[in-house]
Write a protein that holds these residues in place. Structure first.
Motif, mmCIF file in Angstrom:
data_model
loop_
_atom_site.group_PDB
_atom_site.id
_atom_site.type_symbol
_atom_site.label_atom_id
_atom_site.label_comp_id
_atom_site.label_asym_id
_atom_site.label_seq_id
_atom_site.Cartn_x
_atom_site.Cartn_y
_atom_site.Cartn_z
ATOM 1 N N ILE A 71 0.829 -0.875 0.032
ATOM 2 C CA ILE A 71 -0.173 0.030 0.091
ATOM 3 C C ILE A 71 0.671 1.600 -0.462
ATOM 4 C CG2 ILE A 71 -1.406 1.156 1.523
ATOM 5 C CD1 ILE A 71 -3.134 -1.241 2.399
ATOM 6 N N GLY A 72 1.637 1.362 0.783
ATOM 7 C CA GLY A 72 2.736 2.354 0.209
ATOM 8 C C GLY A 72 3.911 2.674 -0.954
ATOM 9 N N LYS A 73 3.942 1.243 -1.264
ATOM 10 C CA LYS A 73 4.783 1.408 -1.725
ATOM 11 C C LYS A 73 3.850 2.419 -3.592
ATOM 12 C CE LYS A 73 8.499 -0.268 -4.475
ATOM 13 N NZ LYS A 73 10.038 0.988 -4.834
ATOM 14 N N MET A 74 3.223 1.571 -3.287
ATOM 15 C CA MET A 74 2.181 1.935 -4.322
ATOM 16 C C MET A 74 1.348 2.644 -4.305
ATOM 17 S SD MET A 74 2.501 0.023 -6.427
ATOM 18 C CE MET A 74 1.360 0.244 -8.035
ATOM 19 N N ALA A 75 1.732 3.729 -3.266
ATOM 20 C CA ALA A 75 0.637 5.063 -2.873
ATOM 21 C C ALA A 75 -0.980 5.293 -2.926
ATOM 22 C CB ALA A 75 1.421 5.608 -3.645
ATOM 23 N N LEU A 76 -1.640 3.953 -2.748
ATOM 24 C CA LEU A 76 -2.836 3.779 -1.775
ATOM 25 C C LEU A 76 -3.318 4.265 -0.984
ATOM 26 C CD1 LEU A 76 -2.689 0.211 -3.289
ATOM 27 C CD2 LEU A 76 -3.304 1.924 -5.000
ATOM 28 N N ALA A 77 -2.515 4.634 0.385
ATOM 29 C CA ALA A 77 -2.301 5.281 0.773
ATOM 30 C C ALA A 77 -1.946 6.580 1.282
ATOM 31 C CB ALA A 77 -3.047 4.262 2.168
ATOM 32 N N PRO A 78 -2.250 7.407 2.637
ATOM 33 C CA PRO A 78 -0.874 8.366 2.751
ATOM 34 C C PRO A 78 -0.233 7.851 3.320
ATOM 35 C CG PRO A 78 -2.741 9.450 2.727
ATOM 36 C CD PRO A 78 -3.222 8.042 2.784
ATOM 37 N N VAL A 79 1.641 8.121 3.224
ATOM 38 C CA VAL A 79 2.633 7.695 4.133
ATOM 39 C C VAL A 79 2.472 7.650 5.469
ATOM 40 C CG1 VAL A 79 4.551 7.803 4.980
ATOM 41 C CG2 VAL A 79 3.872 7.827 2.313
ATOM 42 N N GLU A 80 1.428 8.812 5.775
ATOM 43 C CA GLU A 80 0.899 9.073 7.720
ATOM 44 C C GLU A 80 0.330 8.361 7.884
ATOM 45 O OE1 GLU A 80 -0.075 11.867 4.390
ATOM 46 O OE2 GLU A 80 1.531 11.971 4.683
ATOM 47 N N SER A 81 -0.999 7.779 6.961
ATOM 48 C CA SER A 81 -1.522 6.685 8.156
ATOM 49 C C SER A 81 -1.207 5.083 7.608
ATOM 50 C CB SER A 81 -2.940 6.837 7.120
ATOM 51 O OG SER A 81 -3.208 6.537 5.746
ATOM 52 N N VAL A 82 -0.703 4.702 6.753
ATOM 53 C CA VAL A 82 -0.335 3.401 6.346
ATOM 54 C C VAL A 82 1.453 3.056 7.807
ATOM 55 C CG1 VAL A 82 1.135 2.279 5.003
ATOM 56 C CG2 VAL A 82 -0.501 3.232 4.603
ATOM 57 N N ASP A 83 2.023 4.296 7.922
ATOM 58 C CA ASP A 83 3.263 4.059 8.983
ATOM 59 C C ASP A 83 3.237 4.012 10.004
ATOM 60 O OD1 ASP A 83 5.403 4.526 7.103
ATOM 61 O OD2 ASP A 83 5.871 6.436 7.270
ATOM 62 N N PRO A 84 1.832 4.233 11.051
ATOM 63 C CA PRO A 84 1.873 3.914 12.363
ATOM 64 C C PRO A 84 1.008 2.148 11.921
ATOM 65 C CG PRO A 84 0.642 6.115 11.931
ATOM 66 C CD PRO A 84 1.517 5.802 10.145
ATOM 67 N N VAL A 85 0.064 2.329 11.230
ATOM 68 C CA VAL A 85 0.191 0.939 11.457
ATOM 69 C C VAL A 85 0.592 -0.778 11.028
ATOM 70 C CG1 VAL A 85 -2.229 -0.444 9.982
ATOM 71 C CG2 VAL A 85 -1.940 1.917 10.137
ATOM 72 N N LEU A 86 1.962 -0.055 9.991
ATOM 73 C CA LEU A 86 2.718 -0.764 9.894
ATOM 74 C C LEU A 86 4.221 -1.249 10.751
ATOM 75 C CD1 LEU A 86 4.215 -2.565 7.964
ATOM 76 C CD2 LEU A 86 5.230 -0.400 6.800
ATOM 77 N N ARG A 87 3.986 0.269 11.357
ATOM 78 C CA ARG A 87 4.787 0.088 12.965
ATOM 79 C C ARG A 87 4.306 -0.984 14.138
ATOM 80 N NH1 ARG A 87 5.732 5.516 12.230
ATOM 81 N NH2 ARG A 87 4.458 5.841 13.843
ATOM 82 N N GLU A 88 2.906 -0.454 14.224
ATOM 83 C CA GLU A 88 2.283 -1.708 15.082
ATOM 84 C C GLU A 88 2.106 -3.123 14.769
ATOM 85 O OE1 GLU A 88 -1.954 -2.370 17.384
ATOM 86 O OE2 GLU A 88 -1.608 -0.880 16.190
ATOM 87 N N CYS A 89 1.874 -3.087 13.410
ATOM 88 C CA CYS A 89 2.022 -4.705 12.907
ATOM 89 C C CYS A 89 3.347 -5.255 13.155
ATOM 90 C CB CYS A 89 1.736 -4.764 11.171
ATOM 91 S SG CYS A 89 1.946 -6.274 11.010
ATOM 92 N N ASP A 90 4.553 -4.287 13.316
ATOM 93 C CA ASP A 90 5.800 -4.834 13.410
ATOM 94 C C ASP A 90 5.925 -5.202 15.218
ATOM 95 O OD1 ASP A 90 7.226 -4.940 11.141
ATOM 96 O OD2 ASP A 90 7.540 -2.842 11.247
ATOM 97 N N GLU A 91 5.896 -4.845 15.788
ATOM 98 C CA GLU A 91 5.729 -4.754 16.907
ATOM 99 C C GLU A 91 4.475 -6.359 17.125
ATOM 100 O OE1 GLU A 91 3.839 -1.707 18.750
ATOM 101 O OE2 GLU A 91 5.554 0.314 18.292
ATOM 102 N N LEU A 92 3.724 -6.330 16.834
ATOM 103 C CA LEU A 92 2.435 -7.632 17.398
ATOM 104 C C LEU A 92 3.591 -9.087 16.786
ATOM 105 C CD1 LEU A 92 -0.961 -6.251 16.041
ATOM 106 C CD2 LEU A 92 -0.173 -7.275 18.125
ATOM 107 N N LEU A 93 4.120 -9.205 15.201
ATOM 108 C CA LEU A 93 5.330 -9.646 15.156
ATOM 109 C C LEU A 93 5.997 -10.506 15.875
ATOM 110 C CD1 LEU A 93 5.433 -8.903 11.489
ATOM 111 C CD2 LEU A 93 4.655 -11.186 11.871
ATOM 112 N N ALA A 94 6.577 -9.226 16.380
ATOM 113 C CA ALA A 94 7.653 -9.492 17.165
ATOM 114 C C ALA A 94 7.460 -10.669 18.525
ATOM 115 C CB ALA A 94 8.612 -7.801 17.566
ATOM 116 N N ILE A 95 5.846 -9.752 18.956
ATOM 117 C CA ILE A 95 5.493 -10.268 20.260
ATOM 118 C C ILE A 95 5.285 -11.547 20.160
ATOM 119 C CG2 ILE A 95 3.437 -10.354 21.800
ATOM 120 C CD1 ILE A 95 3.946 -7.357 21.417
#
Length: 113
Positions: A71-95
């Motif tokens: 989504i970020g690579k294809m600019a389907l949504a603004p980076v500022e809306s994708v990045d926080p969700v991606l960070r949360e995903c990374d946190e959940l992945l680590a857990i």
């Protein structure tokens, strides 16, 4: 469940193009599958079952991360809306990855099948 809700809200803001709707469907599927499978983890019948089901959660969450990056690579949504969700995903992945490693380590030598 909150993460799945957040990603589902994001899907409603993706473009109404063929690509946007395909990605929205895939993101909704993988993110909701993660929390649904986590419910199955909580009712695992053995350590082996727990490890297996947690592994499925991890796979679905990794797929979700891939769609978020796309989504970020294809600019389907603004980076500022994708990045926080991606960070949360990374946190959940680590857990989940840590939980899976711990469960595997604690299960070695166990006859829990």
């Amino acid at each position: 469940m909150q993460f799945a809700a957040t990603t589902c809200h994001m899907t409603s803001r993706l473009p109404r193009t063929l690509l946007g709707q395909h990605v929205a469907h895939q993101l909704a599927r993988s993110s909701t599958s993660t929390f649904a499978n986590y419910g199955e983890v909580q009712s695992a019948e053995s350590r082996r079952d727990f490890v297996h089901k947690l592994g499925i959660c991890l796979k679905e969450l990794r797929e979700t991360r891939t769609w978020l990056k796309f989504i970020g690579k294809m600019a389907l949504a603004p980076v500022e809306s994708v990045d926080p969700v991606l960070r949360e995903c990374d946190e959940l992945l680590a857990i989940l990855a840590t939980s899976l490693r711990t469960a595997r380590r604690n299960g070695r030598g166990s006859n829990d099948h």
